[in-house]
Design a protein around this motif. Structure first.
Motif, PDB file in Angstrom:
ATOM      1  N   ALA A 276      -2.668 -34.224  30.405  1.00 53.23           N
ATOM      2  CA  ALA A 276      -3.540 -33.142  29.954  1.00 53.23           C
ATOM      3  C   ALA A 276      -4.799 -33.730  29.343  1.00 53.23           C
ATOM      4  CB  ALA A 276      -2.815 -32.271  28.939  1.00 53.23           C
ATOM      5  N   TYR A 277      -5.931 -33.203  29.733  1.00 54.66           N
ATOM      6  CA  TYR A 277      -7.203 -33.632  29.169  1.00 54.66           C
ATOM      7  C   TYR A 277      -7.636 -32.589  28.135  1.00 54.66           C
ATOM      8  CZ  TYR A 277      -7.075 -37.044  32.859  1.00 54.66           C
ATOM      9  OH  TYR A 277      -6.680 -38.086  33.665  1.00 54.66           O
ATOM     10  N   ILE A 278      -7.824 -33.057  26.926  1.00 53.64           N
ATOM     11  CA  ILE A 278      -8.048 -32.176  25.779  1.00 53.64           C
ATOM     12  C   ILE A 278      -9.506 -32.266  25.331  1.00 53.64           C
ATOM     13  CG2 ILE A 278      -7.151 -31.508  23.512  1.00 53.64           C
ATOM     14  CD1 ILE A 278      -5.023 -31.627  25.702  1.00 53.64           C
ATOM     15  N   ARG A 279     -10.073 -31.125  24.926  1.00 54.30           N
ATOM     16  CA  ARG A 279     -11.463 -31.080  24.498  1.00 54.30           C
ATOM     17  C   ARG A 279     -11.574 -30.350  23.155  1.00 54.30           C
ATOM     18  NH1 ARG A 279     -14.570 -32.454  28.903  1.00 54.30           N
ATOM     19  NH2 ARG A 279     -16.486 -31.643  28.010  1.00 54.30           N
ATOM     20  N   TYR A 280     -12.725 -30.477  22.535  1.00 50.10           N
ATOM     21  CA  TYR A 280     -13.046 -29.629  21.378  1.00 50.10           C
ATOM     22  C   TYR A 280     -14.331 -28.881  21.716  1.00 50.10           C
ATOM     23  CZ  TYR A 280     -16.141 -33.542  19.891  1.00 50.10           C
ATOM     24  OH  TYR A 280     -17.093 -34.534  19.822  1.00 50.10           O
ATOM     25  N   ALA A 281     -14.468 -27.677  21.169  1.00 44.80           N
ATOM     26  CA  ALA A 281     -15.546 -26.802  21.638  1.00 44.80           C
ATOM     27  C   ALA A 281     -16.113 -25.973  20.490  1.00 44.80           C
ATOM     28  CB  ALA A 281     -15.017 -25.876  22.740  1.00 44.80           C
ATOM     29  N   TRP A 282     -17.355 -25.511  20.708  1.00 44.20           N
ATOM     30  CA  TRP A 282     -18.027 -24.650  19.742  1.00 44.20           C
ATOM     31  C   TRP A 282     -19.035 -23.777  20.500  1.00 44.20           C
ATOM     32  CZ3 TRP A 282     -18.714 -29.756  20.588  1.00 44.20           C
ATOM     33  CH2 TRP A 282     -20.004 -30.191  20.950  1.00 44.20           C
ATOM     34  N   GLN A 283     -19.453 -22.707  19.872  1.00 45.80           N
ATOM     35  CA  GLN A 283     -20.419 -21.806  20.503  1.00 45.80           C
ATOM     36  C   GLN A 283     -21.796 -22.458  20.536  1.00 45.80           C
ATOM     37  OE1 GLN A 283     -19.933 -18.811  21.856  1.00 45.80           O
ATOM     38  NE2 GLN A 283     -18.401 -17.635  20.728  1.00 45.80           N
ATOM     39  N   ARG A 284     -22.495 -22.315  21.675  1.00 47.39           N
ATOM     40  CA  ARG A 284     -23.845 -22.841  21.792  1.00 47.39           C
ATOM     41  C   ARG A 284     -24.784 -22.047  20.880  1.00 47.39           C
ATOM     42  NH1 ARG A 284     -24.484 -22.452  27.090  1.00 47.39           N
ATOM     43  NH2 ARG A 284     -23.832 -24.582  27.488  1.00 47.39           N
ATOM     44  N   SER A 285     -25.675 -22.761  20.188  1.00 53.96           N
ATOM     45  CA  SER A 285     -26.614 -22.115  19.268  1.00 53.96           C
ATOM     46  C   SER A 285     -28.020 -22.616  19.548  1.00 53.96           C
ATOM     47  CB  SER A 285     -26.231 -22.422  17.819  1.00 53.96           C
ATOM     48  OG  SER A 285     -27.205 -21.947  16.927  1.00 53.96           O
ATOM     49  N   SER A 286     -28.993 -21.732  19.367  1.00 59.47           N
ATOM     50  CA  SER A 286     -30.383 -22.116  19.614  1.00 59.47           C
ATOM     51  C   SER A 286     -30.969 -22.920  18.458  1.00 59.47           C
ATOM     52  CB  SER A 286     -31.242 -20.865  19.852  1.00 59.47           C
ATOM     53  OG  SER A 286     -31.150 -19.987  18.748  1.00 59.47           O
ATOM     54  N   GLY A 287     -30.392 -22.765  17.267  1.00 63.24           N
ATOM     55  CA  GLY A 287     -30.903 -23.473  16.103  1.00 63.24           C
ATOM     56  C   GLY A 287     -30.050 -24.671  15.743  1.00 63.24           C
ATOM     57  N   PRO A 289     -27.172 -26.722  13.770  1.00 60.89           N
ATOM     58  CA  PRO A 289     -25.861 -26.309  13.262  1.00 60.89           C
ATOM     59  C   PRO A 289     -25.852 -26.284  11.741  1.00 60.89           C
ATOM     60  CG  PRO A 289     -25.791 -28.595  13.991  1.00 60.89           C
ATOM     61  CD  PRO A 289     -27.138 -28.056  14.386  1.00 60.89           C
ATOM     62  N   GLY A 290     -24.962 -25.460  11.172  1.00 58.13           N
ATOM     63  CA  GLY A 290     -24.772 -25.464   9.728  1.00 58.13           C
ATOM     64  C   GLY A 290     -24.194 -26.803   9.294  1.00 58.13           C
ATOM     65  N   LYS A 291     -24.222 -27.053   7.989  1.00 56.83           N
ATOM     66  CA  LYS A 291     -23.779 -28.352   7.489  1.00 56.83           C
ATOM     67  C   LYS A 291     -22.287 -28.579   7.687  1.00 56.83           C
ATOM     68  CE  LYS A 291     -27.527 -29.213   4.229  1.00 56.83           C
ATOM     69  NZ  LYS A 291     -27.902 -29.588   2.850  1.00 56.83           N
ATOM     70  N   ALA A 292     -21.488 -27.512   7.634  1.00 57.45           N
ATOM     71  CA  ALA A 292     -20.055 -27.670   7.880  1.00 57.45           C
ATOM     72  C   ALA A 292     -19.811 -28.059   9.338  1.00 57.45           C
ATOM     73  CB  ALA A 292     -19.313 -26.385   7.533  1.00 57.45           C
ATOM     74  N   MET A 293     -20.465 -27.355  10.255  1.00 55.75           N
ATOM     75  CA  MET A 293     -20.323 -27.690  11.674  1.00 55.75           C
ATOM     76  C   MET A 293     -20.801 -29.110  11.941  1.00 55.75           C
ATOM     77  SD  MET A 293     -19.478 -26.820  14.758  1.00 55.75           S
ATOM     78  CE  MET A 293     -19.489 -25.037  15.031  1.00 55.75           C
TER      79      MET A 293
END
Length: 316
Positions: A276-287, A289-293
């Motif tokens: 199994a090939y595993i990934r991590y993902a997040w929503q694309r943003s135009s600005g 990222p926040g400091k937590a992200m």
């Protein structure tokens, strides 16, 4: 005409609570008034307003000293706590304005090593960010669904079989080999030649339910017509296979210690080994990222961290 009566909300202001605190510390209305730059009568009037609104006596006036009544002591205790919370809220608002998210939710698949995950959470919270951190479980396509539905900001452990929407960015986390395992007392444990699908299909399989709420979700490693015992997560799947309730494929990182101790057997199988090939993902943003992200993305960019998230060992 009746006298207008103030409500508790009208009188229990931060300023009023601070005034009660000064009276208790000074020991008298006169001393507290001098400290506040007020005349004693004005201070006494304000205290009377609070007492009338609450319908209690806050100070015992039978002596020269202003002694708190039990009700007054309780109000001062709770008032002090409220003042501290107001200060904390003000500090959080100031820090959030600097780019920290108010809340950051991470959806985590069951394949992810919880020891490493909590080490990351511990390191993040040690920064004392204004961000409230939240974890939520996900299984198979349900991990990505939590992200795309807005219930999570970051998804860790998205399987490659899941189709990535156009508005989602993802990067590889690593790969995980799956091993067919059975309990030592299971009939298939003594197999010496490679087990074909027909033979495996005659025995009950243990499967993890996809946590998605849309559609039927992913089904991996099951054979047509095979009896299935469905469980909510990998921990339960492992327990079921240790008990011999059924058979199935387990991530090597989870199964290996039990194979080495003899509590699970890995008989040979004819079918092609699954990786199994595993990934991590997040929503694309135009600005930006926040400091937590940005913090989580930076940590996940570290190959040692990524490897540890798919292993049964902590970070060095």
């Amino acid at each position: 005409m009746s006298k207008f009566r103030l409500s508790p909300r009208d009188v229990l202001t931060p300023d009023a609570l601070g005034m009660l605190q000064r009276i208790a510390e000074a020991g008298s209305f006169a001393a507290a008034a001098r400290t506040a730059g007020m005349v004693p009568s004005a201070l006494t009037y304000r205290v009377r307003q609070i007492e009338d609104a609450l319908d209690v006596l806050l100070f015992d006036r039978s002596s020269r000293h202003a002694r708190l009544t039990p009700a007054g002591a309780e109000l001062l205790r709770e008032g002090t706590r409220l003042l501290d919370e107001l200060d904390a809220v003000a500090n959080r608002v100031k820090r959030v304005a600097t780019g920290w998210e108010a809340q950051f939710t991470v959806a985590v698949d069951g394949i992810i090593n919880r020891t490493t995950l909590f080490e990351l959470c511990e390191a993040f919270l040690a920064l004392e960010p204004p961000t409230r951190l939240r974890l939520r479980d996900g299984i198979l396509s349900g991990t990505l669904e939590a992200l795309t539905s807005g219930q999570a900001d970051l998804a860790i452990g998205v399987v490659a079989e899941t189709v990535m929407p156009e508005n989602v960015e993802s990067l590889p986390l690593g790969s995980q080999r799956f091993i067919f395992t059975v309990a030592p007392h299971h009939p298939l444990a003594t197999a010496t030649s490679a087990l074909d699908d027909a033979t495996i299909g005659r025995h009950r399989a243990v499967a993890v339910a996809d946590s998605t709420t849309r559609g039927s979700g992913l089904t991996i490693g099951l054979l047509g017509g095979q009896d299935v015992f469905t469980v909510p997560g990998l921990t339960e799947k492992l327990e079921a296979q240790l008990r011999g309730i059924g058979v199935g494929f387990l991530p090597e990182c989870l199964a290996r210690p039990y194979i080495e101790s003899g509590r699970l057997i890995a008989p040979p199988v004819a079918r092609q080994e699954r990786v199994a090939y595993i990934r991590y993902a997040w929503q694309r943003s135009s600005g930006l990222p926040g400091k937590a992200m940005a913090w989580w993305q930076a940590r996940l960019a570290d190959p040692v961290t990524r490897e540890a998230l798919l292993e049964r060992r902590p970070l060095p």
